[in-house]
Scaffold this motif. Structure first.
Motif, PDB file in Angstrom:
ATOM      1  N   VAL A   1       0.824  -1.209   0.000  1.00 52.50           N
ATOM      2  CA  VAL A   1       0.000   0.000   0.000  1.00 52.50           C
ATOM      3  C   VAL A   1       0.861   1.263   0.000  1.00 52.50           C
ATOM      4  O   VAL A   1       0.479   2.280  -0.572  1.00 52.50           O
ATOM      5  N   GLY A   2       2.035   1.193   0.648  1.00 53.79           N
ATOM      6  CA  GLY A   2       2.908   2.354   0.740  1.00 53.79           C
ATOM      7  C   GLY A   2       3.842   2.494  -0.444  1.00 53.79           C
ATOM      8  O   GLY A   2       3.649   3.344  -1.314  1.00 53.79           O
ATOM      9  N   ARG A   3       4.846   1.652  -0.521  1.00 53.25           N
ATOM     10  CA  ARG A   3       5.871   1.789  -1.565  1.00 53.25           C
ATOM     11  C   ARG A   3       5.309   1.566  -2.959  1.00 53.25           C
ATOM     12  O   ARG A   3       5.657   2.269  -3.901  1.00 53.25           O
TER      13      ARG A   3
ATOM     14  N   MET B   1      -6.092  -0.748  -1.034  1.00 55.98           N
ATOM     15  CA  MET B   1      -6.202  -1.647   0.107  1.00 55.98           C
ATOM     16  C   MET B   1      -6.897  -2.951  -0.259  1.00 55.98           C
ATOM     17  O   MET B   1      -6.461  -4.034   0.156  1.00 55.98           O
ATOM     18  N   TYR B   2      -7.966  -2.865  -1.031  1.00 56.26           N
ATOM     19  CA  TYR B   2      -8.683  -4.088  -1.412  1.00 56.26           C
ATOM     20  C   TYR B   2      -7.780  -4.996  -2.230  1.00 56.26           C
ATOM     21  O   TYR B   2      -7.715  -6.209  -1.986  1.00 56.26           O
ATOM     22  N   ALA B   3      -7.061  -4.429  -3.203  1.00 53.23           N
ATOM     23  CA  ALA B   3      -6.171  -5.224  -4.045  1.00 53.23           C
ATOM     24  C   ALA B   3      -5.034  -5.821  -3.222  1.00 53.23           C
ATOM     25  O   ALA B   3      -4.627  -6.971  -3.449  1.00 53.23           O
ATOM     26  N   ALA B   4      -4.520  -5.057  -2.265  1.00 53.15           N
ATOM     27  CA  ALA B   4      -3.451  -5.574  -1.406  1.00 53.15           C
ATOM     28  C   ALA B   4      -3.936  -6.760  -0.593  1.00 53.15           C
ATOM     29  O   ALA B   4      -3.219  -7.758  -0.413  1.00 53.15           O
ATOM     30  N   GLY B   5      -5.161  -6.683  -0.093  1.00 47.54           N
ATOM     31  CA  GLY B   5      -5.725  -7.801   0.666  1.00 47.54           C
ATOM     32  C   GLY B   5      -5.866  -9.052  -0.170  1.00 47.54           C
ATOM     33  O   GLY B   5      -5.549 -10.157   0.268  1.00 47.54           O
ATOM     34  N   ARG B   6      -6.331  -8.889  -1.416  1.00 50.41           N
ATOM     35  CA  ARG B   6      -6.488 -10.057  -2.280  1.00 50.41           C
ATOM     36  C   ARG B   6      -5.127 -10.665  -2.617  1.00 50.41           C
ATOM     37  O   ARG B   6      -4.998 -11.887  -2.726  1.00 50.41           O
ATOM     38  N   LEU B   7      -4.104  -9.827  -2.804  1.00 48.71           N
ATOM     39  CA  LEU B   7      -2.776 -10.345  -3.112  1.00 48.71           C
ATOM     40  C   LEU B   7      -2.204 -11.102  -1.921  1.00 48.71           C
ATOM     41  O   LEU B   7      -1.600 -12.172  -2.084  1.00 48.71           O
TER      42      LEU B   7
ATOM     43  N   TRP C   1      -9.026 -10.615   4.051  1.00 46.86           N
ATOM     44  CA  TRP C   1      -8.659  -9.253   4.463  1.00 46.86           C
ATOM     45  C   TRP C   1      -9.779  -8.285   4.102  1.00 46.86           C
ATOM     46  O   TRP C   1     -10.197  -8.209   2.966  1.00 46.86           O
ATOM     47  N   ARG C   2     -10.249  -7.552   5.103  1.00 41.38           N
ATOM     48  CA  ARG C   2     -11.238  -6.505   4.887  1.00 41.38           C
ATOM     49  C   ARG C   2     -10.535  -5.155   4.893  1.00 41.38           C
ATOM     50  O   ARG C   2      -9.525  -4.962   5.568  1.00 41.38           O
ATOM     51  N   VAL C   3     -11.082  -4.218   4.142  1.00 46.53           N
ATOM     52  CA  VAL C   3     -10.481  -2.888   4.052  1.00 46.53           C
ATOM     53  C   VAL C   3     -10.398  -2.236   5.431  1.00 46.53           C
ATOM     54  O   VAL C   3      -9.426  -1.562   5.755  1.00 46.53           O
TER      55      VAL C   3
ATOM     56  N   ARG D   1      -0.285   5.867   4.475  1.00 41.13           N
ATOM     57  CA  ARG D   1      -1.298   6.750   5.049  1.00 41.13           C
ATOM     58  C   ARG D   1      -1.702   7.836   4.074  1.00 41.13           C
ATOM     59  O   ARG D   1      -2.875   8.195   3.979  1.00 41.13           O
ATOM     60  N   GLU D   2      -0.736   8.353   3.338  1.00 39.57           N
ATOM     61  CA  GLU D   2      -1.041   9.393   2.360  1.00 39.57           C
ATOM     62  C   GLU D   2      -1.863   8.820   1.208  1.00 39.57           C
ATOM     63  O   GLU D   2      -2.816   9.453   0.732  1.00 39.57           O
ATOM     64  N   ASN D   3      -1.514   7.603   0.767  1.00 42.59           N
ATOM     65  CA  ASN D   3      -2.224   6.992  -0.359  1.00 42.59           C
ATOM     66  C   ASN D   3      -3.674   6.654  -0.024  1.00 42.59           C
ATOM     67  O   ASN D   3      -4.502   6.526  -0.931  1.00 42.59           O
ATOM     68  N   THR D   4      -3.979   6.487   1.256  1.00 42.91           N
ATOM     69  CA  THR D   4      -5.340   6.109   1.662  1.00 42.91           C
ATOM     70  C   THR D   4      -6.050   7.228   2.413  1.00 42.91           C
ATOM     71  O   THR D   4      -7.133   7.014   2.948  1.00 42.91           O
ATOM     72  N   ARG D   5      -5.469   8.405   2.428  1.00 40.16           N
ATOM     73  CA  ARG D   5      -6.034   9.509   3.212  1.00 40.16           C
ATOM     74  C   ARG D   5      -7.433   9.887   2.752  1.00 40.16           C
ATOM     75  O   ARG D   5      -8.324  10.147   3.566  1.00 40.16           O
ATOM     76  N   ASN D   6      -7.650   9.923   1.442  1.00 42.94           N
ATOM     77  CA  ASN D   6      -8.933  10.377   0.917  1.00 42.94           C
ATOM     78  C   ASN D   6      -9.880   9.238   0.575  1.00 42.94           C
ATOM     79  O   ASN D   6     -10.939   9.469  -0.013  1.00 42.94           O
ATOM     80  N   ASN D   7      -9.509   8.017   0.917  1.00 46.48           N
ATOM     81  CA  ASN D   7     -10.403   6.890   0.663  1.00 46.48           C
ATOM     82  C   ASN D   7     -11.577   6.940   1.628  1.00 46.48           C
ATOM     83  O   ASN D   7     -11.379   7.074   2.836  1.00 46.48           O
TER      84      ASN D   7
END
Length: 204
Positions: free
Chosen positions: A41-43, A48-54, A68-70, A155-161
């Motif tokens: 999610v960071g680098r 988040m959803y795609a990261a959970g599935r991976l 994994w739930r968001v 945190r920055e990538n998910t701030r506006n989610n």
């Protein structure tokens, strides 16, 4: 250390000779999953959803064993126990006595206690309200080994989610006989397959 509740995912409780919880230590069986999540999610900037599935495809299920739930991923991203803190940052959160007992060159995580104010009888209806952040009790814990850049970028990538609704896991059945069988004309009813520990599939 106040040893109440489960240890944060990626950590384990350290017990003294009397079996009392006295400290937190990195759990090298589960902490790599946390590091992998922060990397995705960071680098890598993955949703988040795609990261959970991976993670699931790699054989890493969520902390309680299910998918994994968001909301679970978001909680991990925001917890300061995974964010590395310098001694100077820790000193601003704890008493001078605690600060002086720590390695001035060390890196630490922070585990917060007393986030909620509980009112009401011990047995019966109780009310839980979140306290202001400056009233939380900060306890330094071992560094999780996650690069600071990954935490900040995640945190920055998910701030506006948008936060998912609490009812996102609830099944909303079509009412009033909206769905009917194309063969016999009878109303369709809901059913499930799978188990609560994995993924549950809903169908009519």
């Amino acid at each position: 250390l106040l040893g109440s509740g489960p240890a944060p995912y990626g950590f384990r409780w350290v017990l003294n000779g009397k079996g009392k919880r006295v400290d937190l230590a990195v759990d090298e069986e589960t902490m790599p999953v946390v590091r992998r999540l922060l990397e995705l999610v960071g680098r890598r900037g993955m949703a988040m959803y795609a990261a959970g599935r991976l993670l699931e495809s790699e054989g890493h299920m969520a902390p309680k064993g299910g998918p994994w739930r968001v909301s679970v991923i978001r909680t991990i991203l925001q917890r300061d126990c995974y964010r590395p803190h310098t001694h100077e940052e820790i000193a601003a959160l704890v008493t001078p006595e605690v600060s002086e007992s720590l390695d001035p060159e060390g890196i630490f995580g922070v585990h917060f206690f007393g986030k909620r104010r509980v009112t009401g009888p011990a047995r019966g209806s109780r009310t839980y309200r979140n306290k202001p952040r400056d009233e939380w009790l900060a306890v330094p814990i071992p560094d999780a080994g996650v690069p600071l850049a990954w935490v900040e970028e995640a945190r920055e990538n998910t701030r506006n989610n948008p936060r998912p609704a609490f009812s996102s896991a609830r099944v909303h059945e079509l009412s009033g006989g909206v769905a009917v069988c194309g063969e016999c004309g009878r109303n369709l009813t809901t059913s499930t397959s799978g188990s609560s520990k994995t993924r549950k599939w809903w169908y009519y």
